[in-house]
Structure formats: structure tokens, C-alpha cells
Write a protein that holds these residues in place. Structure first.
Motif, PDB file in Angstrom:
ATOM      1  N   ARG A 160       0.830  -1.205   0.000  1.00 43.71           N
ATOM      2  CA  ARG A 160       0.000   0.000   0.000  1.00 43.71           C
ATOM      3  C   ARG A 160       0.865   1.256   0.000  1.00 43.71           C
ATOM      4  NH1 ARG A 160      -1.769   0.073   4.989  1.00 43.71           N
ATOM      5  NH2 ARG A 160      -0.245   1.685   5.461  1.00 43.71           N
ATOM      6  N   GLU A 161       1.900   1.260   0.826  1.00 39.74           N
ATOM      7  CA  GLU A 161       2.779   2.430   0.895  1.00 39.74           C
ATOM      8  C   GLU A 161       3.440   2.701  -0.454  1.00 39.74           C
ATOM      9  OE1 GLU A 161       5.533   1.637   4.011  1.00 39.74           O
ATOM     10  OE2 GLU A 161       4.031   1.730   5.610  1.00 39.74           O
ATOM     11  N   VAL A 162       3.891   1.651  -1.117  1.00 40.57           N
ATOM     12  CA  VAL A 162       4.581   1.828  -2.398  1.00 40.57           C
ATOM     13  C   VAL A 162       3.597   2.242  -3.496  1.00 40.57           C
ATOM     14  CG1 VAL A 162       5.929   0.675  -4.196  1.00 40.57           C
ATOM     15  CG2 VAL A 162       6.417   0.217  -1.780  1.00 40.57           C
ATOM     16  N   PHE A 163       2.440   1.590  -3.560  1.00 42.67           N
ATOM     17  CA  PHE A 163       1.464   1.924  -4.595  1.00 42.67           C
ATOM     18  C   PHE A 163       0.935   3.351  -4.422  1.00 42.67           C
ATOM     19  CE2 PHE A 163       0.534  -2.821  -5.094  1.00 42.67           C
ATOM     20  CZ  PHE A 163       1.148  -2.894  -6.341  1.00 42.67           C
ATOM     21  N   VAL A 164       0.687   3.749  -3.196  1.00 42.47           N
ATOM     22  CA  VAL A 164       0.182   5.099  -2.947  1.00 42.47           C
ATOM     23  C   VAL A 164       1.230   6.140  -3.327  1.00 42.47           C
ATOM     24  CG1 VAL A 164      -0.453   6.732  -1.114  1.00 42.47           C
ATOM     25  CG2 VAL A 164      -1.517   4.469  -1.198  1.00 42.47           C
ATOM     26  N   ALA A 165       2.476   5.855  -3.003  1.00 38.98           N
ATOM     27  CA  ALA A 165       3.546   6.820  -3.271  1.00 38.98           C
ATOM     28  C   ALA A 165       3.893   6.900  -4.752  1.00 38.98           C
ATOM     29  CB  ALA A 165       4.788   6.450  -2.470  1.00 38.98           C
ATOM     30  N   GLN A 166       3.816   5.782  -5.471  1.00 39.20           N
ATOM     31  CA  GLN A 166       4.328   5.753  -6.838  1.00 39.20           C
ATOM     32  C   GLN A 166       3.297   5.430  -7.910  1.00 39.20           C
ATOM     33  OE1 GLN A 166       7.912   3.469  -7.280  1.00 39.20           O
ATOM     34  NE2 GLN A 166       8.668   4.005  -5.249  1.00 39.20           N
ATOM     35  N   GLY A 167       2.123   4.946  -7.503  1.00 41.30           N
ATOM     36  CA  GLY A 167       1.175   4.480  -8.498  1.00 41.30           C
ATOM     37  C   GLY A 167       1.512   3.062  -8.917  1.00 41.30           C
ATOM     38  N   LEU A 196      -5.294  -5.394  -2.349  1.00 46.69           N
ATOM     39  CA  LEU A 196      -5.397  -4.118  -1.637  1.00 46.69           C
ATOM     40  C   LEU A 196      -6.683  -3.389  -2.013  1.00 46.69           C
ATOM     41  CD1 LEU A 196      -1.774  -2.674  -1.826  1.00 46.69           C
ATOM     42  CD2 LEU A 196      -3.105  -3.011   0.266  1.00 46.69           C
ATOM     43  N   LEU A 197      -6.991  -3.386  -3.286  1.00 47.98           N
ATOM     44  CA  LEU A 197      -8.199  -2.714  -3.759  1.00 47.98           C
ATOM     45  C   LEU A 197      -9.437  -3.329  -3.124  1.00 47.98           C
ATOM     46  CD1 LEU A 197      -9.557  -0.700  -5.636  1.00 47.98           C
ATOM     47  CD2 LEU A 197      -9.332  -2.366  -7.487  1.00 47.98           C
ATOM     48  N   GLU A 198      -9.451  -4.654  -3.047  1.00 44.80           N
ATOM     49  CA  GLU A 198     -10.582  -5.349  -2.427  1.00 44.80           C
ATOM     50  C   GLU A 198     -10.721  -4.961  -0.958  1.00 44.80           C
ATOM     51  OE1 GLU A 198     -13.857  -7.808  -2.627  1.00 44.80           O
ATOM     52  OE2 GLU A 198     -12.492  -7.422  -4.275  1.00 44.80           O
ATOM     53  N   GLU A 199      -9.599  -4.944  -0.255  1.00 45.75           N
ATOM     54  CA  GLU A 199      -9.610  -4.629   1.174  1.00 45.75           C
ATOM     55  C   GLU A 199     -10.153  -3.229   1.440  1.00 45.75           C
ATOM     56  OE1 GLU A 199      -6.340  -3.600   4.673  1.00 45.75           O
ATOM     57  OE2 GLU A 199      -5.750  -4.905   3.006  1.00 45.75           O
ATOM     58  N   HIS A 200      -9.662  -2.262   0.709  1.00 46.92           N
ATOM     59  CA  HIS A 200     -10.019  -0.872   1.015  1.00 46.92           C
ATOM     60  C   HIS A 200     -11.371  -0.467   0.425  1.00 46.92           C
ATOM     61  CE1 HIS A 200      -6.375   0.004   3.186  1.00 46.92           C
ATOM     62  NE2 HIS A 200      -5.696  -0.597   2.241  1.00 46.92           N
ATOM     63  N   LEU A 249      -6.242   4.183  -4.200  1.00 48.19           N
ATOM     64  CA  LEU A 249      -6.382   2.896  -4.870  1.00 48.19           C
ATOM     65  C   LEU A 249      -7.812   2.679  -5.351  1.00 48.19           C
ATOM     66  CD1 LEU A 249      -4.385   0.703  -2.315  1.00 48.19           C
ATOM     67  CD2 LEU A 249      -3.500   1.862  -4.354  1.00 48.19           C
ATOM     68  N   VAL A 250      -8.771   3.186  -4.584  1.00 51.75           N
ATOM     69  CA  VAL A 250     -10.182   2.947  -4.884  1.00 51.75           C
ATOM     70  C   VAL A 250     -10.779   4.058  -5.751  1.00 51.75           C
ATOM     71  CG1 VAL A 250     -12.470   2.538  -3.869  1.00 51.75           C
ATOM     72  CG2 VAL A 250     -10.413   1.733  -2.686  1.00 51.75           C
ATOM     73  N   LEU A 251     -10.475   5.297  -5.426  1.00 50.10           N
ATOM     74  CA  LEU A 251     -11.120   6.429  -6.081  1.00 50.10           C
ATOM     75  C   LEU A 251     -10.255   7.101  -7.143  1.00 50.10           C
ATOM     76  CD1 LEU A 251     -12.740   8.096  -2.924  1.00 50.10           C
ATOM     77  CD2 LEU A 251     -13.693   6.332  -4.427  1.00 50.10           C
ATOM     78  N   GLU A 252      -8.954   6.828  -7.142  1.00 44.74           N
ATOM     79  CA  GLU A 252      -8.069   7.516  -8.081  1.00 44.74           C
ATOM     80  C   GLU A 252      -7.067   6.555  -8.725  1.00 44.74           C
ATOM     81  OE1 GLU A 252      -6.229  10.621  -5.839  1.00 44.74           O
ATOM     82  OE2 GLU A 252      -8.129  11.487  -5.204  1.00 44.74           O
TER      83      GLU A 252
END
Length: 231
Positions: free
Chosen positions: A32-39, A73-77, A119-122
């Protein structure tokens, strides 16, 4: 005198062995930290493994690839958001409070320091069918939950209720994201209040079905409707 064997030492930079569930939780947090920071596209499995303090083989034991990790991650959030909206609707019979708490669910979601709302909205991976499907499912579940409440309280047709629910979800999602992008220049409580006022003056105008009418149709005193549950 016998010497007790030394306890096994974990390799430098690596986390000790964990139960599978705990390891999965750890890996998802690092991802999550990596995906949020970098896409999605710029994120690398090497970096995720390093962030989690595990080897790549350990990461691949839990997730076959980057897409599967992202989808988990997408499923979780997305489920967290849907659950928050459902809880808001179930928490009271006061319809104005239902609107307020549903809107608040979105503001709380985007304002979470983890940034998981991205991850969910953007998501930058909407072109991937599996990602698009999960994002659309989350939106649809929120709409269905709100529409069911509208149908139960007003007696409107399902199509009309769906339309109103889409409007409320769209308002809550778009405005909460805009509020965050603008740096929260409007205090959150005031922002939520403003959105609730905007929504309620419209939704509150729909007459609520009255059980006492015994099938005679919905009540027509709109003024009384807006005070329902105000106790």
C-alpha cells in the motif's frame, strides 16, 4: 555441562518468520505504501519486498504478481468504504443523520493518512478490467445500500431511488476528493455540514411513506418529513 543451542537468527534486514495471515497483512501494508507513493505502473515488486523486509520469493509465495497484490489491496479498502456507508445507514433512523454519516464516511475515507483512497477512487489502472470491475462494484454497493433505504422510507420506484442514490454517492465522493486536493482549506466539519445541507434540502423534500396511511400512499406534509427522527 551441556550448552543450549543458540536461537536461530534472522538474516540482517529480514523480518522473522511470521504466521501466514500476519505475513500477508505485513506485505499488504508495505505494498500500500509503495502503490500510494508511486502508483501502480512505477511500483516494483523488488521495492515492495524490500519495504516489507522479505525476499522476493516470500512475496511471490503470497501473491503471484503485482496485479494480484494490487487487487487484494483494492478489495480490502473498497470493502472498508462500503462497510462504512452501510454502517452509517444502519446507525440511525433519522434520515438527515443518515445523509450526514454517509457523507462523513467518504470524507473520513479520503482523509485517512494511509492514502489508501487513491487505490479505490483515483486508481491509475482503471484500464485493467479486473480493477475497473472492483471499483465499479464498490460504487454500486454504496448506491444499492442508499437506494434501499430511500425505497423503504419513501415508496419511490427502484429506478428513482437508484438515481437519487447515485447523486448522493457522486456528491460525497467528488466533493470529498476535491476538498482533499485543495488541502482541506474548509474545516472538515464545515465541509461535511455544507454537503449535507446541499443534499438534504433536495432529499428531505421527498415525502416519507407513513405506515399509518395503511396503503393510502405517502404522506404529503413535506415540512413534517424533514423533521423525521429529529426527536
Amino acid at each position: 555441562m551441556t550448552v543450549e543451542p543458540a536461537a536461530p537468527q534472522s538474516r540482517p534486514g529480514r523480518t522473522p518468520r511470521l504466521p501466514r495471515t500476519a505475513r500477508r497483512f505485513q506485505l499488504l501494508g508495505a505494498a500500500r505504501e509503495v502503490f500510494v507513493a508511486q502508483g501502480y505502473h512505477a511500483a516494483a515488486m523488488d521495492e515492495i519486498a524490500e519495504r516489507a523486509g522479505v525476499s522476493k520469493p516470500v512475496l511471490y509465495q503470497h501473491f503471484p504478481g503485482k496485479l494480484e497484490l494490487y487487487l487484494a489491496l483494492l478489495e480490502e479498502h473498497s470493502e472498508k468504504l462500503v462497510s462504512s456507508v452501510r454502517e452509517a445507514l444502519a446507525s440511525t433512523t433519522d434520515n438527515r443523520l443518515r445523509v450526514e454519516r454517509s457523507v462523513r464516511a467518504y470524507f473520513d475515507f479520503v482523509n485517512d493518512p494511509s492514502g489508501a483512497h487513491q487505490l479505490v477512487l483515483e486508481s491509475d489502472l482503471r484500464s485493467e478490467p479486473a480493477v475497473r470491475q472492483r471499483v465499479e462494484d464498490a460504487f454500486a454497493q454504496c448506491v444499492r445500500a442508499i437506494a434501499a433505504t430511500i425505497v423503504a422510507d419513501t415508496g419511490l420506484s427502484q429506478d428513482e431511488a437508484d438515481l437519487l442514490a447515485v447523486g448522493l454517492v457522486g456528491l460525497a465522493e467528488t466533493c470529498s476528493r476535491w476538498w482533499l486536493v485543495r488541502g482541506g482549506t474548509v474545516p472538515p466539519e464545515r465541509a461535511i455540514e455544507a454537503m449535507v445541507e446541499l443534499a438534504w434540502h433536495g432529499i428531505g423534500g421527498y415525502p416519507r411513506s407513513s405506515p399509518a396511511s395503511d396503503g393510502a400512499g405517502p404522506v404529503t406534509d413535506v415540512g413534517a418529513v424533514t423533521d423525521v427522527g429529529a426527536g
